[in-house]
Each structure stands twice: as structure tokens, then as C-alpha cells.
Design a protein around this motif. Structure first.
Motif, PDB file in Angstrom:
ATOM      1  N   ALA A   1     -19.921  -8.281  -0.950  1.00  0.00           N
ATOM      2  CA  ALA A   1     -21.282  -8.208  -1.471  1.00  0.00           C
ATOM      3  C   ALA A   1     -21.428  -6.983  -2.357  1.00  0.00           C
ATOM      4  N   GLY A   2     -21.698  -7.209  -3.649  1.00  0.00           N
ATOM      5  CA  GLY A   2     -22.058  -6.193  -4.636  1.00  0.00           C
ATOM      6  C   GLY A   2     -21.285  -4.894  -4.618  1.00  0.00           C
ATOM      7  N   GLY A   3     -20.895  -4.416  -5.732  1.00  0.00           N
ATOM      8  CA  GLY A   3     -20.266  -3.116  -5.849  1.00  0.00           C
ATOM      9  C   GLY A   3     -18.790  -3.146  -5.561  1.00  0.00           C
ATOM     10  N   GLU A   4     -18.165  -1.997  -5.627  1.00  0.00           N
ATOM     11  CA  GLU A   4     -16.736  -1.908  -5.413  1.00  0.00           C
ATOM     12  C   GLU A   4     -16.423  -1.833  -3.919  1.00  0.00           C
ATOM     13  N   ALA A   5     -15.210  -2.245  -3.579  1.00  0.00           N
ATOM     14  CA  ALA A   5     -14.766  -2.236  -2.188  1.00  0.00           C
ATOM     15  C   ALA A   5     -13.885  -1.022  -1.963  1.00  0.00           C
ATOM     16  N   HIS A   6     -14.306  -0.148  -1.071  1.00  0.00           N
ATOM     17  CA  HIS A   6     -13.550   1.083  -0.817  1.00  0.00           C
ATOM     18  C   HIS A   6     -12.879   1.005   0.553  1.00  0.00           C
ATOM     19  N   ALA A   7     -11.908   1.840   0.765  1.00  0.00           N
ATOM     20  CA  ALA A   7     -11.216   1.873   2.043  1.00  0.00           C
ATOM     21  C   ALA A   7     -12.159   2.336   3.135  1.00  0.00           C
ATOM     22  N   ALA A   8     -11.828   1.932   4.360  1.00  0.00           N
ATOM     23  CA  ALA A   8     -12.650   2.324   5.493  1.00  0.00           C
ATOM     24  C   ALA A   8     -12.560   3.822   5.736  1.00  0.00           C
ATOM     25  N   ARG A   9     -11.389   4.399   5.510  1.00  0.00           N
ATOM     26  CA  ARG A   9     -11.241   5.824   5.721  1.00  0.00           C
ATOM     27  C   ARG A   9     -11.818   6.575   4.525  1.00  0.00           C
ATOM     28  N   GLY A  10     -12.080   7.862   4.679  1.00  0.00           N
ATOM     29  CA  GLY A  10     -12.703   8.632   3.622  1.00  0.00           C
ATOM     30  C   GLY A  10     -11.792   8.907   2.461  1.00  0.00           C
TER      31      GLY A  10
ATOM     32  N   ASP B   1      -4.727  -8.897  -0.175  1.00  0.00           N
ATOM     33  CA  ASP B   1      -4.851  -8.270  -1.493  1.00  0.00           C
ATOM     34  C   ASP B   1      -4.834  -6.752  -1.361  1.00  0.00           C
ATOM     35  N   VAL B   2      -4.362  -6.089  -2.405  1.00  0.00           N
ATOM     36  CA  VAL B   2      -4.430  -4.635  -2.491  1.00  0.00           C
ATOM     37  C   VAL B   2      -5.411  -4.282  -3.596  1.00  0.00           C
ATOM     38  N   LEU B   3      -6.337  -3.374  -3.295  1.00  0.00           N
ATOM     39  CA  LEU B   3      -7.358  -2.956  -4.243  1.00  0.00           C
ATOM     40  C   LEU B   3      -7.083  -1.535  -4.723  1.00  0.00           C
ATOM     41  N   LEU B   4      -7.441  -1.293  -5.972  1.00  0.00           N
ATOM     42  CA  LEU B   4      -7.393   0.045  -6.553  1.00  0.00           C
ATOM     43  C   LEU B   4      -8.794   0.375  -7.045  1.00  0.00           C
ATOM     44  N   HIS B   5      -9.403   1.408  -6.464  1.00  0.00           N
ATOM     45  CA  HIS B   5     -10.792   1.749  -6.783  1.00  0.00           C
ATOM     46  C   HIS B   5     -11.700   0.517  -6.679  1.00  0.00           C
ATOM     47  N   GLY B   6     -11.451  -0.308  -5.661  1.00  0.00           N
ATOM     48  CA  GLY B   6     -12.289  -1.460  -5.394  1.00  0.00           C
ATOM     49  C   GLY B   6     -12.010  -2.674  -6.239  1.00  0.00           C
ATOM     50  N   ARG B   7     -11.016  -2.619  -7.104  1.00  0.00           N
ATOM     51  CA  ARG B   7     -10.675  -3.758  -7.961  1.00  0.00           C
ATOM     52  C   ARG B   7      -9.289  -4.278  -7.587  1.00  0.00           C
ATOM     53  N   LYS B   8      -9.051  -5.555  -7.839  1.00  0.00           N
ATOM     54  CA  LYS B   8      -7.811  -6.174  -7.362  1.00  0.00           C
ATOM     55  C   LYS B   8      -6.613  -5.740  -8.201  1.00  0.00           C
ATOM     56  N   LEU B   9      -5.664  -5.133  -7.513  1.00  0.00           N
ATOM     57  CA  LEU B   9      -4.431  -4.685  -8.142  1.00  0.00           C
ATOM     58  C   LEU B   9      -3.281  -5.644  -7.878  1.00  0.00           C
TER      59      LEU B   9
ATOM     60  N   ALA C   1      -6.887   6.132  -3.278  1.00  0.00           N
ATOM     61  CA  ALA C   1      -7.366   5.232  -4.334  1.00  0.00           C
ATOM     62  C   ALA C   1      -7.217   3.760  -3.960  1.00  0.00           C
ATOM     63  N   PHE C   2      -6.446   3.469  -2.913  1.00  0.00           N
ATOM     64  CA  PHE C   2      -6.100   2.088  -2.588  1.00  0.00           C
ATOM     65  C   PHE C   2      -6.754   1.636  -1.285  1.00  0.00           C
ATOM     66  N   ALA C   3      -6.960   0.330  -1.174  1.00  0.00           N
ATOM     67  CA  ALA C   3      -7.500  -0.273   0.045  1.00  0.00           C
ATOM     68  C   ALA C   3      -6.924  -1.674   0.186  1.00  0.00           C
ATOM     69  N   LEU C   4      -7.018  -2.222   1.388  1.00  0.00           N
ATOM     70  CA  LEU C   4      -6.506  -3.559   1.680  1.00  0.00           C
ATOM     71  C   LEU C   4      -7.663  -4.518   1.935  1.00  0.00           C
ATOM     72  N   LYS C   5      -7.636  -5.633   1.244  1.00  0.00           N
ATOM     73  CA  LYS C   5      -8.666  -6.666   1.391  1.00  0.00           C
ATOM     74  C   LYS C   5      -8.065  -7.853   2.130  1.00  0.00           C
ATOM     75  N   TRP C   6      -8.721  -8.229   3.215  1.00  0.00           N
ATOM     76  CA  TRP C   6      -8.227  -9.352   4.025  1.00  0.00           C
ATOM     77  C   TRP C   6      -8.257 -10.631   3.196  1.00  0.00           C
ATOM     78  N   PRO C   7      -7.249 -11.513   3.289  1.00  0.00           N
ATOM     79  CA  PRO C   7      -6.079 -11.339   4.153  1.00  0.00           C
ATOM     80  C   PRO C   7      -4.895 -10.647   3.483  1.00  0.00           C
TER      81      PRO C   7
ATOM     82  N   PHE D   1       0.842  -1.201   0.000  1.00  0.00           N
ATOM     83  CA  PHE D   1       0.000   0.000   0.000  1.00  0.00           C
ATOM     84  C   PHE D   1       0.883   1.260   0.000  1.00  0.00           C
ATOM     85  N   ASP D   2       1.887   1.285   0.868  1.00  0.00           N
ATOM     86  CA  ASP D   2       2.780   2.440   0.967  1.00  0.00           C
ATOM     87  C   ASP D   2       3.468   2.710  -0.365  1.00  0.00           C
ATOM     88  N   ALA D   3       3.941   1.643  -1.022  1.00  0.00           N
ATOM     89  CA  ALA D   3       4.639   1.808  -2.287  1.00  0.00           C
ATOM     90  C   ALA D   3       3.702   2.343  -3.364  1.00  0.00           C
ATOM     91  N   CYS D   4       2.480   1.827  -3.404  1.00  0.00           N
ATOM     92  CA  CYS D   4       1.499   2.308  -4.387  1.00  0.00           C
ATOM     93  C   CYS D   4       1.184   3.780  -4.158  1.00  0.00           C
TER      94      CYS D   4
END
Length: 260
Positions: free
Chosen positions: A251-260, A111-119, A103-109, A91-94
Motif C-alpha cells: 500500500a502506497g509509498g516505498e517498501a523499506h526493510a523492517a530493521r532500521g 523479490d529483492v528491493l533497493l530503496h523500496g523498488r524491485k531490483l 539499502a536492501f529489503a526482501l519482499k515476500w515471497p 541480499f548478502d551478495a548485494c
């Protein structure tokens, strides 16, 4: 293998091996484990037999990052937590190379996501005699075709497609190695607590409903937190459940980070 000196910003005491081609960097790490006294990053410009979690094939066209960090294995209870260290470093490098941390989020356990899609994805394996291999694949230029994914999997994306960022894998490896060095030093000094807090601050779908699939068994619940062992805590109709290992479906839609 590239014989060039490590670039500016490369962490001190960490080895670097750049291969033009390899079956997989994980296999290369296993082959080198007996001769690597300290941490060593292995990158291949082209993989011919890359693999992901659960033995799945990992598509790796030229221009994407395929790298493995080979390091002395910590004690078993800490080794499993290195996936969170690696995810935060990725995440830090991205964020570093794009200037777009939102633009990035972490999916357990792992994966790194970009705009809710797997990067990107991360794979941990223990290798003899006493090493841990942390494999990292990042879709820098190309993303897999959606038709090649299992039903319900998060749609893939590349850094070039998602943000228009052109980043050669050799160049991406340096901020990744630097970020991992910083996060692993923090882990060694302060333990898992600050890693857990930082990971949760970047978590996808925290507080929302997810499904954990363990073979033929599924558990659906609200993603509450991580516990002190890195287990996913779900609030379900049957009570709180701790999930140690599973495939997570959003469940449905893109996955966004918990923070704003």
C-alpha cells in the motif's frame, strides 16, 4: 561457454557455466539436468527468451544478471523453502558488493528491493529427473520500463541507478554463489528456523498493511510474520490468515526493510 577456471572465492564443489547467449538459463538448466551430478550455476550474458513467475516475460538487456542454479532437489517440503535461502543469499551478495545492506529489503515471497523498488526476482522450478532450478534475475545495469509492468506492481530499479554501482554480471555471480553456498549449508545443518529469522530481519513492510492477490481473490491485512512453512501470516478483520502463494501489493509509498 566460457572455459575459464572458476575465480577466487568460488565455492568448492560447485560447477560454473558462462554462456554468451541462451534462450533462458532456466531452459538451459532443464536441458543439462540429466548430466549434472552436483550443483551448477549457469549464467548467460544475453537471454533471448527470459521468463519470470507465472510465465511472464522477463526483460533482460545486456549488463543484467541472468543466472540459474541447478541442484539436486531436496525433499518437497524443503524445496519450497529454498526460495528464502536464495533471497537471503541475493541480499548478502548485494550488501557485499555495495557495502550498503541498509539499502536492501526482501519482499515476500522472492523479490529483492533497493530503496523500496524491485531490483531482483527469483523463480523456482523442479526439473527432471530429480533437480531443482533456481533462476535469479538482477537489474544490475538496466531496469524495465514502468509501462511494461502490471498495475500496482513495485516500481523497478537497477543497481547502477539506485546506488551508482557498476557491477558486471560475471563479477556479481561469484559473491552470489558464495553467499548461496553459505546459506544453504546453514539450512542443511540447522533447518529453516535461522533462515526464517534472518529473512524477517530483512523483510519489507513487516508490521504494515499489504494485499495478497490470488487470482481474482484478494486478502488485505497486517503482515505479522512467516510461519514455519514460509507462509505469509496476515492479521485481517476475519482473523489470522496463512498465505502459501500470492502476488503481494504494498500500500502506497516505498517498501523499506523492517530493521532500521
Amino acid at each position: 561457454m566460457s572455459a575459464s577456471a572458476a575465480p577466487a572465492g568460488w565455492p568448492a564443489g560447485v560447477g560454473r557455466a558462462i554462456l554468451d547467449e541462451a534462450p533462458s538459463t532456466m531452459a538451459e538448466a532443464a536441458a543439462r539436468a540429466g548430466d549434472a551430478p552436483g550443483p551448477l550455476w549457469i549464467m548467460a550474458r544475453r537471454q533471448t527468451a527470459g521468463r519470470g513467475r507465472r510465465g511472464r516475460a522477463w526483460a533482460d538487456p545486456p549488463g543484467n544478471l541472468a543466472a540459474t542454479l541447478l541442484m539436486p532437489a531436496p525433499e518437497p517440503e524443503r524445496a519450497a523453502l529454498m526460495s528464502f535461502v536464495a533471497a537471503l543469499a541475493l541480499f548478502d551478495a548485494c550488501a557485499d558488493v555495495t557495502g550498503r545492506p541498509e539499502a536492501f529489503a526482501l519482499k515476500w515471497p522472492n523479490d529483492v528491493l533497493l530503496h523500496g523498488r524491485k531490483l531482483a526476482g527469483i523463480l523456482l522450478e523442479t526439473v527432471a529427473p530429480a533437480h531443482l532450478a533456481i533462476g535469479i534475475g538482477v537489474n544490475l545495469r538496466h531496469a524495465p520500463e514502468p509501462a511494461t509492468l502490471e498495475p500496482g506492481a513495485v516500481a523497478p530499479v537497477s543497481l547502477a541507478e539506485g546506488l551508482g554501482a557498476e557491477m558486471p554480471p560475471d563479477a556479481f555471480l561469484t559473491p552470489l554463489a558464495r553467499a548461496f553456498d553459505a546459506r544453504s549449508r546453514s539450512f542443511a545443518t540447522y533447518g529453516f528456523a535461522p533462515i526464517r529469522t534472518a529473512w524477517l530481519d530483512r523483510a519489507a513492510r513487516l508490521g504494515e498493511t499489504v494485499t495478497a492477490r490470488m487470482g481474482t481473490h484478494e486478502v488485505t491485512g497486517r503482515f505479522e510474520t512467516l510461519d514455519d512453512h514460509g507462509r505469509l501470516i496476515l492479521a485481517t478483520p476475519a482473523g489470522r490468515q496463512a498465505i502459501a502463494a500470492a502476488e503481494i501489493f504494498l500500500a502506497g509509498g516505498e517498501a523499506h526493510a523492517a530493521r532500521g
